[in-house]
Design a protein around this motif. Structure first.
Motif, PDB file in Angstrom:
ATOM      1  N   ARG A 523       0.890  -1.242   0.137  1.00 60.25           N
ATOM      2  CA  ARG A 523      -0.154   0.117  -0.131  1.00 60.25           C
ATOM      3  C   ARG A 523       0.902   1.171   0.027  1.00 60.25           C
ATOM      4  O   ARG A 523       0.558   2.129  -0.835  1.00 60.25           O
ATOM      5  CB  ARG A 523      -0.875   0.030   1.192  1.00 60.25           C
ATOM      6  CG  ARG A 523      -2.113  -0.930   1.287  1.00 60.25           C
ATOM      7  CD  ARG A 523      -3.088  -0.692   2.286  1.00 60.25           C
ATOM      8  NE  ARG A 523      -2.510  -0.494   3.545  1.00 60.25           N
ATOM      9  CZ  ARG A 523      -2.291  -1.680   4.464  1.00 60.25           C
ATOM     10  NH1 ARG A 523      -2.558  -2.929   4.108  1.00 60.25           N
ATOM     11  NH2 ARG A 523      -1.702  -1.473   5.577  1.00 60.25           N
ATOM     12  N   ARG A 524       1.845   1.196   1.012  1.00 61.80           N
ATOM     13  CA  ARG A 524       2.616   2.406   0.856  1.00 61.80           C
ATOM     14  C   ARG A 524       3.578   2.749  -0.263  1.00 61.80           C
ATOM     15  O   ARG A 524       3.809   3.799  -0.820  1.00 61.80           O
ATOM     16  CB  ARG A 524       3.645   2.557   2.271  1.00 61.80           C
ATOM     17  CG  ARG A 524       2.859   2.372   3.545  1.00 61.80           C
ATOM     18  CD  ARG A 524       1.704   3.163   3.551  1.00 61.80           C
ATOM     19  NE  ARG A 524       0.752   3.372   4.652  1.00 61.80           N
ATOM     20  CZ  ARG A 524       0.948   3.962   5.822  1.00 61.80           C
ATOM     21  NH1 ARG A 524       2.016   4.300   6.222  1.00 61.80           N
ATOM     22  NH2 ARG A 524      -0.076   3.705   6.561  1.00 61.80           N
ATOM     23  N   GLN A 526       2.745   1.655  -3.471  1.00 61.91           N
ATOM     24  CA  GLN A 526       1.758   2.347  -4.371  1.00 61.91           C
ATOM     25  C   GLN A 526       1.427   3.737  -4.204  1.00 61.91           C
ATOM     26  O   GLN A 526       1.106   4.624  -5.078  1.00 61.91           O
ATOM     27  CB  GLN A 526       0.432   1.611  -4.374  1.00 61.91           C
ATOM     28  CG  GLN A 526       0.786   0.026  -4.915  1.00 61.91           C
ATOM     29  CD  GLN A 526      -0.476  -0.837  -4.796  1.00 61.91           C
ATOM     30  OE1 GLN A 526      -1.763  -0.242  -4.579  1.00 61.91           O
ATOM     31  NE2 GLN A 526      -0.459  -2.141  -4.992  1.00 61.91           N
ATOM     32  N   GLY A 527       1.248   4.210  -2.860  1.00 62.31           N
ATOM     33  CA  GLY A 527       1.174   5.574  -2.473  1.00 62.31           C
ATOM     34  C   GLY A 527       2.080   6.782  -2.755  1.00 62.31           C
ATOM     35  O   GLY A 527       2.024   7.880  -2.572  1.00 62.31           O
ATOM     36  N   ALA A 529       3.385   7.302  -5.411  1.00 57.62           N
ATOM     37  CA  ALA A 529       3.042   8.185  -6.663  1.00 57.62           C
ATOM     38  C   ALA A 529       2.405   9.601  -6.244  1.00 57.62           C
ATOM     39  O   ALA A 529       2.780  10.579  -6.774  1.00 57.62           O
ATOM     40  CB  ALA A 529       2.197   7.483  -7.609  1.00 57.62           C
ATOM     41  N   ALA A 530       1.592   9.335  -5.177  1.00 59.58           N
ATOM     42  CA  ALA A 530       0.928  10.612  -4.778  1.00 59.58           C
ATOM     43  C   ALA A 530       1.818  11.654  -4.365  1.00 59.58           C
ATOM     44  O   ALA A 530       1.540  12.941  -4.155  1.00 59.58           O
ATOM     45  CB  ALA A 530      -0.177  10.345  -3.580  1.00 59.58           C
ATOM     46  N   PHE A 531       2.958  11.361  -3.842  1.00 58.52           N
ATOM     47  CA  PHE A 531       3.957  12.226  -3.467  1.00 58.52           C
ATOM     48  C   PHE A 531       4.910  12.649  -4.408  1.00 58.52           C
ATOM     49  O   PHE A 531       5.900  13.536  -4.015  1.00 58.52           O
ATOM     50  CB  PHE A 531       4.753  11.615  -2.163  1.00 58.52           C
ATOM     51  CG  PHE A 531       4.148  11.249  -1.132  1.00 58.52           C
ATOM     52  CD1 PHE A 531       3.946  12.283  -0.186  1.00 58.52           C
ATOM     53  CD2 PHE A 531       3.731  10.018  -0.766  1.00 58.52           C
ATOM     54  CE1 PHE A 531       2.985  11.972   1.045  1.00 58.52           C
ATOM     55  CE2 PHE A 531       2.812   9.753   0.444  1.00 58.52           C
ATOM     56  CZ  PHE A 531       2.693  10.777   1.422  1.00 58.52           C
ATOM     57  N   GLY A 532       4.904  12.253  -5.566  1.00 53.52           N
ATOM     58  CA  GLY A 532       5.869  12.443  -6.737  1.00 53.52           C
ATOM     59  C   GLY A 532       6.973  11.917  -6.706  1.00 53.52           C
ATOM     60  O   GLY A 532       7.952  12.438  -7.408  1.00 53.52           O
TER      61      GLY A 532
END
Length: 609
Positions: A523-524, A526-527, A529-532
């Motif tokens: 999960r982390r 995959q996440g 990407a949201a932080f660029g």
């Protein structure tokens, strides 16, 4: 879900555009390799028609998948594309059994399924399915080609993908091509390589690196029907294909096209470095091999552009990098073998230096490709892969640590190429020193989670080997099976223990701690990407030698991974970009400022604000 809306006209136009752009690459690579062969023009003409027919008839749902990936050129590099690899029978019995386990895999955060060889093998010993008798049929013990297509469809509905093993270097002696060759058909005799006498075979053998010196010594096997010594790099029943014959190139490409139409979204090109044979060389990683792979890539990009190719090249980084392509794209993915091996070496030493050296080399990967990062797989842990980065004494020390009980490991020594050190067999849990009666906070569990925490943080796709998520142990029973007892790699090819897997929801159980850790890493990752977060993992030096530190800093926000590879607490100063207001994206804990304390085998993921 991906829309399947399209029109015949738009699809036809897209095919023609792809053909116009890519056919010159195929023609150039094919001519470079086969231009002097009188058979080449006819093969090339047939190939052109085959590609256009297959591209125009591509099933509608697969066209939509291709279009979606074409619309997002960065999709290959998205973080957290967790891949799960397993033997179908040992995981779930058969293909329909796998379909029944998709909820389990989704819960784990898996995005890609990579079953090990499942195409119809020869009877009896088939080297774990790597001796294929028919590329267009599934092993009947596992199901049918329709079952495979149904599994692929189920996966697409979940936005998951299927990667199939295609053994492209050799066939089983029982394959139809080999049967026709043994019957005297001259066309099919030229699908294989036969030397006329023992002296010729011995002379060539001296040029080659023996892959299985203990279990299958030598690279040639006498066959009376073939009238000589057949080239058999691996086992006597695995006959190497003759890629100097352009028809063989086209045949194997047709296998890929056939399976892509059944819904496969990727192919692992097994034993890819061995394709081209040339006297006076080791017959590994020759330029013609890279040309063949680039031609296959271009051809598949006409027919099925959303399909990925994975190079199974367990070689030095210098020999692996060309598989990603040169002037034209090659494989999309390759195993990050040197970094994997270096992580185990660093763990044994409690010192990150060897991992830093190998990570720096791996960061030279071309931007168009991605690493497949892994902790363990179905094969042995080959210490000789580090020969260019460490001394012979280091290699012996690591080999002894993991294979001869001179550390926390419960692995076992395996065979080795001449002049090298023994490789190691064992499940990741056993190599990490995890025992069945341990808890989730034991040092063995921490080691296992740490290694997976590192590969999830690297750029590329993280690979989970079946059972690591529940700490599955070595399979000692393999020695009681006549078909497996002769190959020590079956020590780490166990049956999935579904009773243990059920404990993943049991508070305080080791399996619950491990499974939750793996799912959280997915999960982390995959996440990110949201932080660029983007870019290759580049090692940096910190004050504690035991800490592996690397940054990925080509995106909107820099990312830092800190991994303590020792059993003692470590403290390190943060790089300046992370000193103020860094965000802990793994544990959601308070962000450190200035200095970080890592517990034994501790891990931190930080993103700068």
């Amino acid at each position: 879900m991906i829309s399947t809306a399209t029109t015949p006209t738009s699809h036809s136009d897209a095919v023609q555009a792809r053909f116009a752009a890519l056919w010159p690459i195929i023609e150039a690579r094919f001519t470079k390799v086969y231009g002097q062969d009188a058979r080449s023009p006819a093969v090339l003409e047939r190939l052109q028609k085959r590609l256009l027919d297959a591209a125009h008839s591509r099933p509608e749902p697969l066209r939509a998948l291709d279009a979606a990936r074409a619309a997002d050129p960065t999709w290959l590099h998205a973080s957290g594309q967790s891949t799960y690899t397993f033997y179908v029978d040992r995981f779930a019995g058969d293909l329909n059994g796998v379909r029944g386990k998709l909820d389990y895999l989704s819960e784990l955060g898996v995005r890609w399924l990579h079953p090990l060889p499942l195409l119809e093998p020869r009877p009896g010993d088939s080297d774990g399915g790597f001796a294929v008798a028919d590329y267009r049929k599934v092993d009947p013990r596992l199901g049918t080609i329709d079952d495979l297509e149904a599994l692929a469809g189920d996966l697409r509905q979940r936005d998951m993908g299927l990667i199939l093993d295609v053994v492209c270097n050799h066939t089983a002696r029982e394959h139809a091509w080999a049967v026709k060759a043994r019957a005297g058909d001259p066309a099919y005799r030229d699908y294989y390589i036969v030397l006329p006498d023992a002296q010729s075979a011995a002379a060539r053998d001296r040029e080659l690196i023996d892959v299985f010196p203990d279990t299958a010594p030598g690279s040639f096997t006498y066959d009376a029907e073939m009238g000589g010594y057949v080239w058999t790099t691996f086992y006597p029943f695995q006959w190497d294909l003759n890629y100097a014959n352009p028809a063989v190139f086209a045949e194997m490409l047709d296998v890929l096209i056939f399976l892509a139409a059944k819904g496969a979204q990727g192919f692992r090109l097994d034993s890819a470095p061995f394709l081209w044979k040339q006297a006076g060389t080791t017959c590994r990683n020759l330029p013609q091999t890279y040309d063949i792979v680039e031609a296959w890539r271009a051809a598949l990009s006409i027919v099925a552009p959303g399909v990925v190719l994975l190079a199974e090249a367990i070689e030095s980084v210098e020999d692996v990098l060309p598989f990603f392509g040169g002037e034209a794209p090659g494989c999309n993915l390759a195993y990050n073998n040197v970094v994997m091996t270096a992580l185990w070496a660093a763990l044994a030493d409690g010192d990150a230096s060897i991992a830093r050296r190998c990570l720096a080399v791996a960061s030279r990967k071309p931007a168009q490709g991605a690493w497949l990062n892994y902790v363990r797989c179905h094969d042995d842990l080959i210490w000789n892969a580090l020969a260019g980065y460490a001394s012979p004494a280091d290699l012996r020390r690591w080999s002894n640590a993991y294979g001869r009980g001179e550390s926390f490991s419960r692995g076992r020594a395996f065979q080795t190429a001449k002049g090298g050190v023994p490789s190691t067999n064992g499940m990741a849990a056993a190599l990490a020193g995890l025992t069945a009666d341990a808890d989730g906070d034991s040092l063995g569990a921490r080691r296992l989670i740490l290694l997976y925490g590192i590969i999830y943080a690297l750029d590329g796709w993280p690979l989970i080997y079946m059972g690591d998520e529940i700490g599955l142990d070595n399979d000692e029973a393999y020695q009681d099976d006549p078909l497996r007892a002769g190959d020590g790699r079956w020590l780490h090819r166990p049956q999935m223990n579904w009773s243990l897997a059920e404990r993943r929801h049991e508070t305080g159980a080791l399996q619950a701690e491990l499974f939750a850790a793996f799912a959280r890493l997915s999960r982390r990752a995959q996440g990110l990407a949201a932080f660029g977060v983007a870019g290759p993992a580049r090692p940096i030096t910190v004050s504690a030698p035991a800490v592996l530190a690397f940054v990925r800093d080509e995106g909107a926000r820099p990312f830092l991974c800190l991994a303590n590879l020792s059993d003692a607490p470590q403290e390190v100063d943060l790089p300046s970009a992370f000193v103020q207001e860094a965000e802990d994206v793994l544990d959601d804990g308070p962000a450190p400022t200035g200095r970080v304390r890592l517990p034994p085998y501790g891990l931190r993921w930080l993103v700068a604000r």
